[in-house]
Design a protein around this motif. Sequence first.
Motif, PDB file in Angstrom:
ATOM      1  N   PHE A   1      -6.184  39.427  83.627  1.00 24.79           N
ATOM      2  CA  PHE A   1      -6.317  38.338  82.660  1.00 24.79           C
ATOM      3  C   PHE A   1      -6.710  38.858  81.278  1.00 24.79           C
ATOM      4  O   PHE A   1      -6.294  38.299  80.254  1.00 24.79           O
ATOM      5  N   VAL A   2      -7.488  39.930  81.237  1.00 22.94           N
ATOM      6  CA  VAL A   2      -7.840  40.546  79.956  1.00 22.94           C
ATOM      7  C   VAL A   2      -6.593  41.083  79.268  1.00 22.94           C
ATOM      8  O   VAL A   2      -6.379  40.870  78.072  1.00 22.94           O
ATOM      9  N   ILE A   3      -5.749  41.781  80.035  1.00 21.21           N
ATOM     10  CA  ILE A   3      -4.510  42.324  79.481  1.00 21.21           C
ATOM     11  C   ILE A   3      -3.603  41.205  78.981  1.00 21.21           C
ATOM     12  O   ILE A   3      -3.020  41.289  77.890  1.00 21.21           O
ATOM     13  N   CYS A   4      -3.480  40.147  79.768  1.00 21.70           N
ATOM     14  CA  CYS A   4      -2.612  39.028  79.389  1.00 21.70           C
ATOM     15  C   CYS A   4      -3.046  38.417  78.068  1.00 21.70           C
ATOM     16  O   CYS A   4      -2.230  38.197  77.168  1.00 21.70           O
ATOM     17  N   SER A   5      -4.337  38.136  77.918  1.00 21.88           N
ATOM     18  CA  SER A   5      -4.826  37.513  76.686  1.00 21.88           C
ATOM     19  C   SER A   5      -4.686  38.452  75.494  1.00 21.88           C
ATOM     20  O   SER A   5      -4.382  38.012  74.377  1.00 21.88           O
ATOM     21  N   PHE A   6      -4.900  39.745  75.723  1.00 19.56           N
ATOM     22  CA  PHE A   6      -4.756  40.723  74.639  1.00 19.56           C
ATOM     23  C   PHE A   6      -3.324  40.750  74.118  1.00 19.56           C
ATOM     24  O   PHE A   6      -3.086  40.703  72.905  1.00 19.56           O
ATOM     25  N   LEU A   7      -2.354  40.813  75.028  1.00 21.74           N
ATOM     26  CA  LEU A   7      -0.949  40.827  74.613  1.00 21.74           C
ATOM     27  C   LEU A   7      -0.523  39.495  74.020  1.00 21.74           C
ATOM     28  O   LEU A   7       0.360  39.442  73.157  1.00 21.74           O
ATOM     29  N   ALA A   8      -1.155  38.408  74.462  1.00 29.00           N
ATOM     30  CA  ALA A   8      -0.826  37.086  73.911  1.00 29.00           C
ATOM     31  C   ALA A   8      -1.158  37.011  72.430  1.00 29.00           C
ATOM     32  O   ALA A   8      -0.482  36.309  71.663  1.00 29.00           O
TER      33      ALA A   8
ATOM     34  N   LEU B   1       2.442  37.506  80.405  1.00 28.11           N
ATOM     35  CA  LEU B   1       2.277  36.641  81.569  1.00 28.11           C
ATOM     36  C   LEU B   1       2.721  37.310  82.865  1.00 28.11           C
ATOM     37  O   LEU B   1       2.290  36.899  83.948  1.00 28.11           O
ATOM     38  N   VAL B   2       3.561  38.333  82.784  1.00 32.92           N
ATOM     39  CA  VAL B   2       3.999  39.027  83.995  1.00 32.92           C
ATOM     40  C   VAL B   2       2.802  39.576  84.760  1.00 32.92           C
ATOM     41  O   VAL B   2       2.725  39.472  85.990  1.00 32.92           O
ATOM     42  N   PHE B   3       1.843  40.147  84.047  1.00 35.85           N
ATOM     43  CA  PHE B   3       0.680  40.725  84.712  1.00 35.85           C
ATOM     44  C   PHE B   3      -0.038  39.683  85.560  1.00 35.85           C
ATOM     45  O   PHE B   3      -0.487  39.968  86.676  1.00 35.85           O
ATOM     46  N   VAL B   4      -0.156  38.462  85.038  1.00 34.94           N
ATOM     47  CA  VAL B   4      -0.842  37.390  85.758  1.00 34.94           C
ATOM     48  C   VAL B   4       0.020  36.855  86.893  1.00 34.94           C
ATOM     49  O   VAL B   4      -0.462  36.647  88.013  1.00 34.94           O
ATOM     50  N   ILE B   5       1.302  36.649  86.618  1.00 35.51           N
ATOM     51  CA  ILE B   5       2.185  36.069  87.619  1.00 35.51           C
ATOM     52  C   ILE B   5       2.366  37.015  88.804  1.00 35.51           C
ATOM     53  O   ILE B   5       2.561  36.569  89.937  1.00 35.51           O
ATOM     54  N   LEU B   6       2.295  38.320  88.562  1.00 29.92           N
ATOM     55  CA  LEU B   6       2.396  39.278  89.664  1.00 29.92           C
ATOM     56  C   LEU B   6       1.289  39.072  90.696  1.00 29.92           C
ATOM     57  O   LEU B   6       1.437  39.443  91.861  1.00 29.92           O
TER      58      LEU B   6
ATOM     59  N   ILE C   1       4.468  27.353  72.971  1.00 33.11           N
ATOM     60  CA  ILE C   1       5.238  28.502  73.435  1.00 33.11           C
ATOM     61  C   ILE C   1       4.911  28.938  74.853  1.00 33.11           C
ATOM     62  O   ILE C   1       5.709  29.608  75.508  1.00 33.11           O
ATOM     63  N   VAL C   2       3.742  28.550  75.387  1.00 33.72           N
ATOM     64  CA  VAL C   2       3.304  29.141  76.650  1.00 33.72           C
ATOM     65  C   VAL C   2       4.249  28.824  77.811  1.00 33.72           C
ATOM     66  O   VAL C   2       4.547  29.692  78.641  1.00 33.72           O
ATOM     67  N   LEU C   3       4.735  27.589  77.879  1.00 25.75           N
ATOM     68  CA  LEU C   3       5.632  27.243  78.978  1.00 25.75           C
ATOM     69  C   LEU C   3       6.953  27.999  78.869  1.00 25.75           C
ATOM     70  O   LEU C   3       7.558  28.351  79.885  1.00 25.75           O
ATOM     71  N   SER C   4       7.371  28.266  77.642  1.00 20.67           N
ATOM     72  CA  SER C   4       8.573  29.083  77.463  1.00 20.67           C
ATOM     73  C   SER C   4       8.323  30.509  77.929  1.00 20.67           C
ATOM     74  O   SER C   4       9.223  31.173  78.456  1.00 20.67           O
ATOM     75  N   GLY C   5       7.081  30.998  77.748  1.00 20.12           N
ATOM     76  CA  GLY C   5       6.738  32.332  78.232  1.00 20.12           C
ATOM     77  C   GLY C   5       6.793  32.416  79.745  1.00 20.12           C
ATOM     78  O   GLY C   5       7.304  33.387  80.308  1.00 20.12           O
ATOM     79  N   VAL C   6       6.250  31.396  80.412  1.00 18.14           N
ATOM     80  CA  VAL C   6       6.334  31.344  81.874  1.00 18.14           C
ATOM     81  C   VAL C   6       7.797  31.280  82.308  1.00 18.14           C
ATOM     82  O   VAL C   6       8.221  31.957  83.244  1.00 18.14           O
ATOM     83  N   ALA C   7       8.560  30.455  81.603  1.00 22.62           N
ATOM     84  CA  ALA C   7       9.984  30.322  81.927  1.00 22.62           C
ATOM     85  C   ALA C   7      10.702  31.656  81.764  1.00 22.62           C
ATOM     86  O   ALA C   7      11.553  32.017  82.581  1.00 22.62           O
ATOM     87  N   ALA C   8      10.361  32.405  80.714  1.00 20.25           N
ATOM     88  CA  ALA C   8      11.010  33.700  80.482  1.00 20.25           C
ATOM     89  C   ALA C   8      10.783  34.642  81.663  1.00 20.25           C
ATOM     90  O   ALA C   8      11.710  35.301  82.136  1.00 20.25           O
ATOM     91  N   ALA C   9       9.546  34.692  82.147  1.00 24.53           N
ATOM     92  CA  ALA C   9       9.239  35.578  83.271  1.00 24.53           C
ATOM     93  C   ALA C   9       9.989  35.157  84.528  1.00 24.53           C
ATOM     94  O   ALA C   9      10.589  35.986  85.224  1.00 24.53           O
ATOM     95  N   VAL C  10       9.985  33.861  84.810  1.00 22.43           N
ATOM     96  CA  VAL C  10      10.616  33.366  86.039  1.00 22.43           C
ATOM     97  C   VAL C  10      12.133  33.490  85.963  1.00 22.43           C
ATOM     98  O   VAL C  10      12.789  33.913  86.927  1.00 22.43           O
ATOM     99  N   VAL C  11      12.702  33.124  84.818  1.00 24.39           N
ATOM    100  CA  VAL C  11      14.151  33.243  84.646  1.00 24.39           C
ATOM    101  C   VAL C  11      14.593  34.695  84.810  1.00 24.39           C
ATOM    102  O   VAL C  11      15.648  34.991  85.372  1.00 24.39           O
ATOM    103  N   GLY C  12      13.752  35.638  84.350  1.00 22.51           N
ATOM    104  CA  GLY C  12      14.102  37.046  84.435  1.00 22.51           C
ATOM    105  C   GLY C  12      13.997  37.632  85.825  1.00 22.51           C
ATOM    106  O   GLY C  12      14.470  38.741  86.053  1.00 22.51           O
TER     107      GLY C  12
END
Length: 431
Positions: free
Chosen positions: A324-331, A96-101, A353-364
């Motif tokens: 988005f391709v990279i994000c889905s591949f790693l997902a 998700l980092v790739f997308v959130i960036l 799990i997806v919201l926890s993934g977003v939370a992980a990126a933001v918390v970090g």
Amino acid sequence: MSASSSNDTATTNTTTLLPESVDSLIGSGQEGGVGDQVRAWWSRVRGGEMGALPAVGGFIVLAVLFSFLSPYFLTERNFANFLTQAAELVMLGMALVFVILLGEIDLSAGVTGGLAMCVWVVLVDVTKLNWLLALLIAFVVGLAVGSFIGFFVARIGIPSFVVTLGLFLGFQGLELIIIGTGGNYQVQTPAIVAIMNNNLPVWAGWLMLAVFVALSLATAFWDRSRRTAANVPNGPLSLVWIKSGALLVLGGLAVFLLSQDRSSSIISIRGVPIVVPIVLAVLWIGTFVLDRTKFGRYIYAVGGNAEAARRSGVNVVLIRFLVFVICSFLAVGSGLFTAARVGSIDATAGKDIVLSGVAAAVVGGVSLFGGRGRLVHAAVGALVIAVITNGLGLLNLPSGINNVIAGAVLVLAATIDALSRLRAGGSLLRR
């Protein structure tokens, strides 16, 4: 363009084609000794560029707290369990980092991994297809989903929230169709089960540490040689040795603990969990792409100011599509870890799990406003969330408390991000 650390800064001349241009070089670029470097870092922190510092502090505080509350927290067995439990969230957070960036979001990342695993298990169990070929098809499913999202977001211009929310709902229906209502398939492929349940030989754990320390040193000296060739200032060499030494000491401590017998029976259980080097490899490759390639610099440029990047010659549409391709591949990798850990796949795979993934990126420390953050930040954030889950589980507290605390940590992290952006002279408004 938002303020960020040196590796996150996206300047408007990123289209320079010279491979050894100043903009293609990675490193602090700060002259002076270690003391000057530390003062420069502290100045950036005071200016609002805190990165993963709050998450690291939170992790240390939580670890100390749980070590006092539970006698089982600081044990070799729990340490191994903690790393295994965190692996799937670390992988999804990095995806998700790739997308959130880019200042975008992918709400379908979790169910994309779940859908791919549903396809995989049906191909293996029902059609009796070779498990490795079926796994390849599952990752192709991830690539197809990422291409679909990227097309509608980058080319058509539909907000990523809308597209991925639609897929989040639709893929749950597809999982029901593939698996069947109430269906549940056991994961019986030994190689897949081993990813989350088996360990490397003790010697392989030490070899893994040696390889990653060597890669760290080689990358650092490669960066320095490129900067020297371009007549760009390098940071002090002693800082390279300090960082490598810290990695060696901390990594050595972790490998030593995991090499101890953590079994309660006569069968010895030792070694680093197999999933750990897989996650570290993805982390290293992803960090290399973001920090040391033109594609990575373009991601930061588009996330910092898409219009400025476009006027500089960056193909913004292509960058958004590929992200988005990279994000889905790693997902899909995250979905694979989950299936291996749980040992079964049903029609709800990846739903939670997806919201926890977003939370992980933001918390970090990855900025929701785009243009700022690194993969290691998501990894640290995932460890923070995982330590909350692990510690509360040892205390036998209700799962609802876990959600409350994780939600509070997320809100706090988002608030810190917003305040640090304002302090750095940025804006809370998306451009």
